[in-house]
Design a protein around this motif. Structure first.
Motif, PDB file in Angstrom:
ATOM      1  N   GLU A 168       2.201 -29.821   5.194  1.00 21.95           N
ATOM      2  CA  GLU A 168       0.377 -29.305   5.711  1.00 21.95           C
ATOM      3  C   GLU A 168      -0.199 -29.159   4.304  1.00 21.95           C
ATOM      4  O   GLU A 168      -1.852 -28.643   4.590  1.00 21.95           O
ATOM      5  CB  GLU A 168       1.077 -27.569   5.423  1.00 21.95           C
ATOM      6  N   HIS A 169      -0.313 -29.341   3.376  1.00 23.31           N
ATOM      7  CA  HIS A 169      -0.724 -29.429   1.960  1.00 23.31           C
ATOM      8  C   HIS A 169      -0.762 -30.160   0.476  1.00 23.31           C
ATOM      9  O   HIS A 169       0.856 -31.601   0.539  1.00 23.31           O
ATOM     10  CB  HIS A 169      -0.973 -28.113   0.345  1.00 23.31           C
ATOM     11  N   VAL A 170      -1.687 -30.871   0.213  1.00 24.53           N
ATOM     12  CA  VAL A 170      -1.278 -32.380  -1.178  1.00 24.53           C
ATOM     13  C   VAL A 170      -1.875 -31.169  -2.025  1.00 24.53           C
ATOM     14  O   VAL A 170      -2.739 -30.645  -2.466  1.00 24.53           O
ATOM     15  CB  VAL A 170      -2.540 -33.205  -0.467  1.00 24.53           C
ATOM     16  N   TYR A 171      -1.011 -31.312  -3.073  1.00 26.13           N
ATOM     17  CA  TYR A 171      -1.100 -30.576  -4.345  1.00 26.13           C
ATOM     18  C   TYR A 171      -1.261 -31.585  -5.577  1.00 26.13           C
ATOM     19  O   TYR A 171      -1.376 -32.439  -5.677  1.00 26.13           O
ATOM     20  CB  TYR A 171       0.803 -29.840  -4.387  1.00 26.13           C
ATOM     21  N   THR A 172      -1.858 -30.373  -6.594  1.00 27.55           N
ATOM     22  CA  THR A 172      -1.942 -30.751  -7.548  1.00 27.55           C
ATOM     23  C   THR A 172      -1.770 -30.249  -9.010  1.00 27.55           C
ATOM     24  O   THR A 172      -2.579 -29.277  -8.835  1.00 27.55           O
ATOM     25  CB  THR A 172      -3.965 -31.367  -8.179  1.00 27.55           C
ATOM     26  N   ILE A 173      -1.293 -30.136 -10.309  1.00 24.23           N
ATOM     27  CA  ILE A 173      -0.292 -29.622 -11.035  1.00 24.23           C
ATOM     28  C   ILE A 173      -1.711 -30.165 -12.104  1.00 24.23           C
ATOM     29  O   ILE A 173      -2.159 -30.044 -12.806  1.00 24.23           O
ATOM     30  CB  ILE A 173       0.437 -30.121 -11.709  1.00 24.23           C
ATOM     31  N   MET A 199       2.597 -38.339   0.097  1.00 23.71           N
ATOM     32  CA  MET A 199       2.646 -40.136   1.275  1.00 23.71           C
ATOM     33  C   MET A 199       3.314 -39.032   2.682  1.00 23.71           C
ATOM     34  O   MET A 199       3.217 -39.560   3.922  1.00 23.71           O
ATOM     35  CB  MET A 199       4.162 -39.764   0.408  1.00 23.71           C
ATOM     36  N   ALA A 200       3.660 -37.854   2.736  1.00 23.38           N
ATOM     37  CA  ALA A 200       4.344 -37.705   3.840  1.00 23.38           C
ATOM     38  C   ALA A 200       2.983 -36.886   5.255  1.00 23.38           C
ATOM     39  O   ALA A 200       3.311 -37.015   5.992  1.00 23.38           O
ATOM     40  CB  ALA A 200       4.890 -36.084   3.821  1.00 23.38           C
ATOM     41  N   VAL A 201       1.850 -36.940   4.010  1.00 20.71           N
ATOM     42  CA  VAL A 201       0.482 -36.478   4.951  1.00 20.71           C
ATOM     43  C   VAL A 201       0.244 -37.515   5.572  1.00 20.71           C
ATOM     44  O   VAL A 201      -0.475 -38.247   6.661  1.00 20.71           O
ATOM     45  CB  VAL A 201      -1.025 -36.140   4.227  1.00 20.71           C
ATOM     46  N   PHE A 202       0.698 -38.543   5.107  1.00 22.73           N
ATOM     47  CA  PHE A 202      -0.037 -40.034   5.810  1.00 22.73           C
ATOM     48  C   PHE A 202       0.829 -40.590   6.522  1.00 22.73           C
ATOM     49  O   PHE A 202       0.452 -41.312   7.640  1.00 22.73           O
ATOM     50  CB  PHE A 202      -0.335 -41.591   4.426  1.00 22.73           C
ATOM     51  N   THR A 203       2.595 -40.446   6.199  1.00 15.31           N
ATOM     52  CA  THR A 203       3.436 -40.772   6.844  1.00 15.31           C
ATOM     53  C   THR A 203       3.958 -39.834   8.681  1.00 15.31           C
ATOM     54  O   THR A 203       4.480 -40.048   9.418  1.00 15.31           O
ATOM     55  CB  THR A 203       4.981 -41.316   5.875  1.00 15.31           C
ATOM     56  N   LYS A 204       2.898 -38.589   8.110  1.00 14.94           N
ATOM     57  CA  LYS A 204       3.454 -37.653   9.341  1.00 14.94           C
ATOM     58  C   LYS A 204       4.835 -37.375   9.276  1.00 14.94           C
ATOM     59  O   LYS A 204       5.013 -36.735  10.744  1.00 14.94           O
ATOM     60  CB  LYS A 204       2.836 -38.010  10.811  1.00 14.94           C
ATOM     61  N   GLU A 205       5.268 -37.408   8.766  1.00 14.33           N
ATOM     62  CA  GLU A 205       6.535 -37.440   8.604  1.00 14.33           C
ATOM     63  C   GLU A 205       7.079 -36.238   7.616  1.00 14.33           C
ATOM     64  O   GLU A 205       6.720 -35.489   6.704  1.00 14.33           O
ATOM     65  CB  GLU A 205       7.678 -39.086   7.677  1.00 14.33           C
ATOM     66  N   PRO A 206       8.501 -35.206   7.593  1.00 11.40           N
ATOM     67  CA  PRO A 206       8.464 -34.184   6.902  1.00 11.40           C
ATOM     68  C   PRO A 206       8.345 -34.582   5.321  1.00 11.40           C
ATOM     69  O   PRO A 206       9.173 -36.236   5.366  1.00 11.40           O
ATOM     70  CB  PRO A 206      10.362 -33.347   7.197  1.00 11.40           C
ATOM     71  N   ILE A 242      -3.533 -43.810  -5.447  1.00 15.82           N
ATOM     72  CA  ILE A 242      -2.528 -45.332  -6.243  1.00 15.82           C
ATOM     73  C   ILE A 242      -2.176 -45.306  -7.087  1.00 15.82           C
ATOM     74  O   ILE A 242      -0.743 -45.545  -7.733  1.00 15.82           O
ATOM     75  CB  ILE A 242      -3.804 -46.229  -5.905  1.00 15.82           C
ATOM     76  N   GLU A 243      -2.865 -45.013  -7.979  1.00 11.77           N
ATOM     77  CA  GLU A 243      -1.679 -44.776  -9.586  1.00 11.77           C
ATOM     78  C   GLU A 243      -0.741 -43.725 -10.002  1.00 11.77           C
ATOM     79  O   GLU A 243       0.423 -44.665 -10.841  1.00 11.77           O
ATOM     80  CB  GLU A 243      -3.726 -44.567 -10.685  1.00 11.77           C
ATOM     81  N   ASN A 244      -1.482 -42.722  -9.351  1.00 12.37           N
ATOM     82  CA  ASN A 244       0.128 -41.733  -9.988  1.00 12.37           C
ATOM     83  C   ASN A 244       0.865 -42.196  -8.914  1.00 12.37           C
ATOM     84  O   ASN A 244       2.337 -42.011  -9.495  1.00 12.37           O
ATOM     85  CB  ASN A 244      -0.233 -40.599  -9.370  1.00 12.37           C
ATOM     86  N   LEU A 245       0.961 -43.140  -8.205  1.00 14.12           N
ATOM     87  CA  LEU A 245       2.507 -43.559  -6.863  1.00 14.12           C
ATOM     88  C   LEU A 245       3.278 -44.729  -7.747  1.00 14.12           C
ATOM     89  O   LEU A 245       4.202 -44.954  -8.036  1.00 14.12           O
ATOM     90  CB  LEU A 245       1.352 -44.233  -5.514  1.00 14.12           C
TER      91      LEU A 245
END
Length: 260
Positions: A168-173, A199-206, A242-245
């Motif tokens: 449901e969310h994307v996080y940044t520390i 990644m889960a936001v884009f793939t729509k997976e758990p 993309i750099e982080n990934l």
């Protein structure tokens, strides 16, 4: 006039009003010169003086900047106003046949200012053009998106996201560090200013992993809808992600090499 793409109701109303105002401004004006026909013109004002306006009789002229058509003018439109006042403007070009009636700028202005009603129409015409530009730009140019972000303080050892949960969310520390686990096996670490959970936001997976705070953390949580808007509006955010990934994939590959 035509604008590319789907136009709003407000833009359609402005375009209709501009056509009405053009007709009113030319009422009683003697078009002294015969029409001219052109084909394949790359820049109209390389052929004519800038104090010349034109009424489109047939065909189309296009406002073009950097090879892109920004707007198109057809029968009944007056073109060349910006150029006639020596103001920066996209070039006027035509790919095919176009028929134009030359209009001397000074003659037209004398016609307009000789009548208070036409003066009003002229002012309204210029205001409508400005409003059209602003409204059209507001539809075409995406504003700098500021997501609805929530800041959370996380204690050491607290689970930030859990493997298998819905995304449901994307996080940044913002401050602190966290560890990444897959099936209870540590597979990575997350440091300050790193984005995770995307990644889960884009793939729509758990969620494919669990993230646990190794130290007390402050994190920023962005709803997935706002995160997608942010990526669309600010390409640099996508580059950072993309750099982080890429760094994490490199770290995982190194772990696999070491295990073998």
């Amino acid at each position: 006039m035509y604008l590319p793409g789907k136009t709003s109701d407000a833009v359609e109303q402005l375009l209709h009003r501009l056509r009405q105002l053009t007709t009113a401004l030319l009422e009683g004006f003697d078009l002294q010169q015969d029409s001219i026909t052109l084909e394949g013109v790359e820049n109209l004002y390389e052929l004519f003086d800038k104090d010349q306006l034109f009424l489109v009789q047939d065909g189309m002229l296009h406002f073009c900047k950097n090879g892109q058509n920004l707007a198109s003018f057809d029968e009944g439109d007056i073109v060349g106003i910006s150029a006639s006042f020596d103001m920066p403007a996209p070039v006027l070009r035509s790919d095919e046949y176009v028929e134009l009636v030359p209009i001397d700028r000074d003659r037209l202005l004398r016609h307009i200012y000789s009548d208070k009603r036409r003066q009003h129409y002229w002012s309204h015409f210029l205001v409508c053009q400005n409003s059209l530009l602003l409204d059209f730009l507001s539809d075409m140019v995406k504003d700098q998106v500021r997501p609805t972000a929530g800041f959370q303080n996380i204690s050491e050892g607290e689970v930030i996201i859990a493997q298998g949960d819905a995304a449901e969310h994307v996080y940044t520390i913002i401050t602190g560090e966290a560890d990444v686990f897959v099936d209870d096996v540590k597979v990575g670490e997350i440091g300050e200013e790193e984005v995770f959970g995307a990644m889960a936001v884009f793939t729509k997976e758990p969620r494919s992993a669990t993230v646990i705070a190794r130290t007390p953390c402050t994190i920023m949580a962005v709803p997935q809808e706002d995160f997608i808007l942010l990526i669309e509006a600010q390409p640099q955010a996508a580059v950072n992600l993309i750099e982080n990934l890429a760094r994490r994939i490199t770290a995982l590959n190194q772990q696999l090499i070491e295990k073998h």
